[in-house]
Write an enzyme that holds these catalytic residues in place. Structure first.
Site, PDB file in Angstrom:
ATOM      1  N   TYR A   1      43.762  30.582 -10.472  1.00  0.00           N
ATOM      2  CA  TYR A   1      44.866  31.518 -10.666  1.00  0.00           C
ATOM      3  C   TYR A   1      46.147  30.772 -11.024  1.00  0.00           C
ATOM      4  O   TYR A   1      46.407  29.690 -10.522  1.00  0.00           O
ATOM      5  CB  TYR A   1      45.188  32.254  -9.363  1.00  0.00           C
ATOM      6  CG  TYR A   1      44.150  33.197  -8.883  1.00  0.00           C
ATOM      7  CD1 TYR A   1      43.629  34.172  -9.700  1.00  0.00           C
ATOM      8  CD2 TYR A   1      43.720  33.132  -7.560  1.00  0.00           C
ATOM      9  CE1 TYR A   1      42.688  35.061  -9.222  1.00  0.00           C
ATOM     10  CE2 TYR A   1      42.787  34.004  -7.069  1.00  0.00           C
ATOM     11  CZ  TYR A   1      42.267  34.972  -7.904  1.00  0.00           C
ATOM     12  OH  TYR A   1      41.352  35.839  -7.417  1.00  0.00           O
TER      13      TYR A   1
ATOM     14  N   ARG B   1      49.518  38.397 -20.315  1.00  0.00           N
ATOM     15  CA  ARG B   1      48.650  37.384 -19.727  1.00  0.00           C
ATOM     16  C   ARG B   1      47.210  37.809 -19.975  1.00  0.00           C
ATOM     17  O   ARG B   1      46.945  38.948 -20.356  1.00  0.00           O
ATOM     18  CB  ARG B   1      48.898  37.237 -18.227  1.00  0.00           C
ATOM     19  CG  ARG B   1      48.455  38.442 -17.411  1.00  0.00           C
ATOM     20  CD  ARG B   1      48.771  38.273 -15.929  1.00  0.00           C
ATOM     21  NE  ARG B   1      47.895  37.311 -15.268  1.00  0.00           N
ATOM     22  CZ  ARG B   1      46.797  37.637 -14.565  1.00  0.00           C
ATOM     23  NH1 ARG B   1      46.444  38.915 -14.444  1.00  0.00           N
ATOM     24  NH2 ARG B   1      46.068  36.727 -13.974  1.00  0.00           N
TER      25      ARG B   1
END
Lengths: 356, 203
Positions: free
Chosen positions: A37, A231
């Site tokens: 992440y 994103r």
């Protein structure tokens, strides 16, 4: 450039496939050989990657709302999902204004960027919308709900690929107060509606402890009109199933048990979400489109760099993430299959495929 | 002692505190079972005359008569013992509809009761800053089946069987305040019929 819209299905006989052009423009999400992440947000502007020598005539980042060969088929699939479960589209009463903002954003962008497919004529509040691929022509009064067959958010998102979450901004937080969600990676709008940013991300492992959501929220709260962000996120899906909803998990879950070494290349798909974020002018809400792109593993490995890298990413993925993404039960099988496409050679930086 | 320890944080789940007397024109208590103890504990620090302006709605459930006398001895302005939350609901709604500015709400007991009463209070326009909650007693969960949308009350085992559609569900650590419920998800979707023995997880 004219788009040849495909007739294909995302259920039952699963006739979905990508053309060579669609494979070439696929938004491969890994810019290095591992994945963790991060707050990987960047400005949503057309991209001409500097780290590839390959010429890219078009990418999925070029338009405000990318329209591709799957458009018509995806909208048909959405119609089927909504007929079966109307709770996939909901809007709390205070979000109607944000719905109009969204309708305006999509219609003006599509008409400007795809003039051969969409037209918008405005005479004051009297608008005339033409959607050629879907064969829709609609005259309506902007901000007058009674002149459209659905609420403004539902109307326009029945004509736009990707899921949509409308986020109200108050108390320094974002609230999921409306959405159209039919192509989701296992989350439920009906369950999450009304939640704030931290609440709806509750089931995501690790990221809370890493402070990811605190930083991401700070970024999102400050997005300004005219400066959208984006994103990529990803998961794996067995069969090109758009509607991997928790609502229907008891029906589609069993498909995860059907992978074999022989059918994996054709059945297993990398599923990439192009997530974008736009500030809306009247409501000050954020719209969060989540656009889903899928590619079969057999098509993915036609780009040697992607095959090598996919193998390394799955191999080194932390167990919790593999679990969360629903990969655990097939992980060994996938790794074995992918290992044939990883000769150990180094990969070039960045996500784009190499020139061959 | 019935103070219950909940599992570590689930970001979508409310954080429950400890009831404390606040100044207000009126005080509304909604409690079930061991939640009575939270009221009795709080009463120790309440100023004189506090309960004269209090309305207690109490559902004893399995605790029967254990706390009734002690609650009566607080001498609240209004005291109601109900056989179930559903039975108490019309009274609760009426009370909230009549509420004036300055009402303080105190919720105590099981998560299911507090969640549902919280829904009623916020729908009635009571600001969340005027609502306190304290978890006591059973950690049983109220769970919504994500498939059929039916809600099963008092779930103590994981997995459990949906009381509406009959699917076997595991309880996901994800809570919706709007529904006042956790999410239940089919446990044998990938391997139909492969259902683990239920474990008492929420007692």
């Amino acid at each position: 450039m004219a788009i040849a819209f495909k007739e294909e299905t995302f259920r039952d006989d699963f006739t979905f496939s990508n053309s060579p052009e669609a494979i070439r423009r696929f938004p491969f999400p890994f810019h290095e050989d591992s994945y963790m992440y991060s707050v990987n947000l960047e400005q949503h502007v057309p991209v001409r990657p500097e780290n590839t020598t390959r010429s890219l005539p078009d990418t999925v980042f070029d338009k405000t709302f990318d329209v591709d060969e799957h458009y018509v088929a995806e909208m048909k699939d959405r119609e089927l999902v909504l007929a079966e479960d109307p709770l996939r589209c909901q809007s709390l009463p205070h979000m109607t204004l944000a719905g109009w903002d969204l309708l305006e954003l999509i219609m003006t962008a599509k008409a400007a960027e795809y003039p051969d497919l969409f037209e918008l004529h405005r005479d004051g509040d009297h608008w005339h919308w033409i959607n050629r691929p879907l064969g829709i022509e609609q005259k309506f009064v902007f901000m007058d709900e009674t002149t459209l067959p659905y609420g403004p958010m539902e109307y326009i998102t029945r004509q736009t690929q990707g899921d949509f979450a409308l986020l109200d901004q108050r108390d320094d937080n974002l609230w999921m107060d409306a959405g159209m969600v039919t192509t989701q990676a296992d989350w439920s709008l009906d369950f999450d509606i009304g939640m704030n940013f931290f609440e709806w991300h509750a089931p995501v492992p690790k990221a809370h402890e890493m402070g990811i959501f605190v930083r991401a929220l700070k970024f999102l709260l400050n997005i300004r009109q005219g400066s959208p962000a984006r994103r990529l996120n990803w998961t794996l899906t067995v069969n090109p199933l758009l509607d991997t909803s928790p609502e229907n998990y008891h029906k589609w879950g069993v498909q995860r048990a059907t992978l074999t070494p022989e059918n994996l290349g054709q059945k297993l798909h990398l599923r990439v979400e192009l997530q974008t974020f736009f500030r809306l002018p009247r409501s000050n809400a954020l719209v969060f489109p989540i656009r889903c792109y899928m590619i079969s593993f057999q098509d993915l490995v036609t780009e040697p760099k992607w095959g090598r890298r996919m193998h390394r990413v799955i191999r080194d993925l932390p167990d919790e993430l593999a679990d969360y993404k629903g990969i655990t039960r097939n992980r060994e099988l996938i790794l074995d299959w992918l290992s044939h496409y990883d000769d150990g050679a180094p990969t070039s930086p960045g996500a784009w495929a190499d020139e061959r | 002692m019935s103070k219950s320890v909940l599992e570590p944080s689930i970001p979508s789940r409310p954080v429950y505190g400890e009831l404390a007397p606040r100044s207000g024109k009126a005080h509304l208590f909604i409690a079930d079972a061991e939640g009575a103890e939270a009221i009795l504990d709080m009463a120790k620090t309440a100023p004189d005359g506090f309960f004269a302006r209090a309305h207690i709605i109490y559902i004893p459930k399995a605790t029967g008569e254990r706390y009734l006398e002690r609650l009566e001895s607080l001498d609240p302005g209004q005291l109601y013992f109900g056989p179930s939350y559903e039975a108490a609901l019309p009274r609760l709604r009426r009370t909230l509809a009549d509420a004036h500015m300055g009402l303080q709400v105190y919720l105590a007991g099981t998560e299911g009761l507090m969640g549902r009463a919280m829904q009623e209070a916020t729908e009635a326009g009571i600001p969340h800053t005027a609502i306190q909650s304290e978890h006591r007693g059973s950690t049983a969960r109220r769970v919504q089946c994500v498939h059929c949308k039916g809600i099963t009350e008092e779930v103590t085992t994981d997995p459990f069987q949906c009381s509406h559609c009959g699917l076997h569900l595991f309880v996901r650590d994800h809570y919706s305040r709007r529904l006042a419920a956790f999410m239940g998800v089919c446990i044998d979707a990938e391997d139909p019929g492969d259902i683990p023995e239920p474990v008492e997880r929420f007692t």
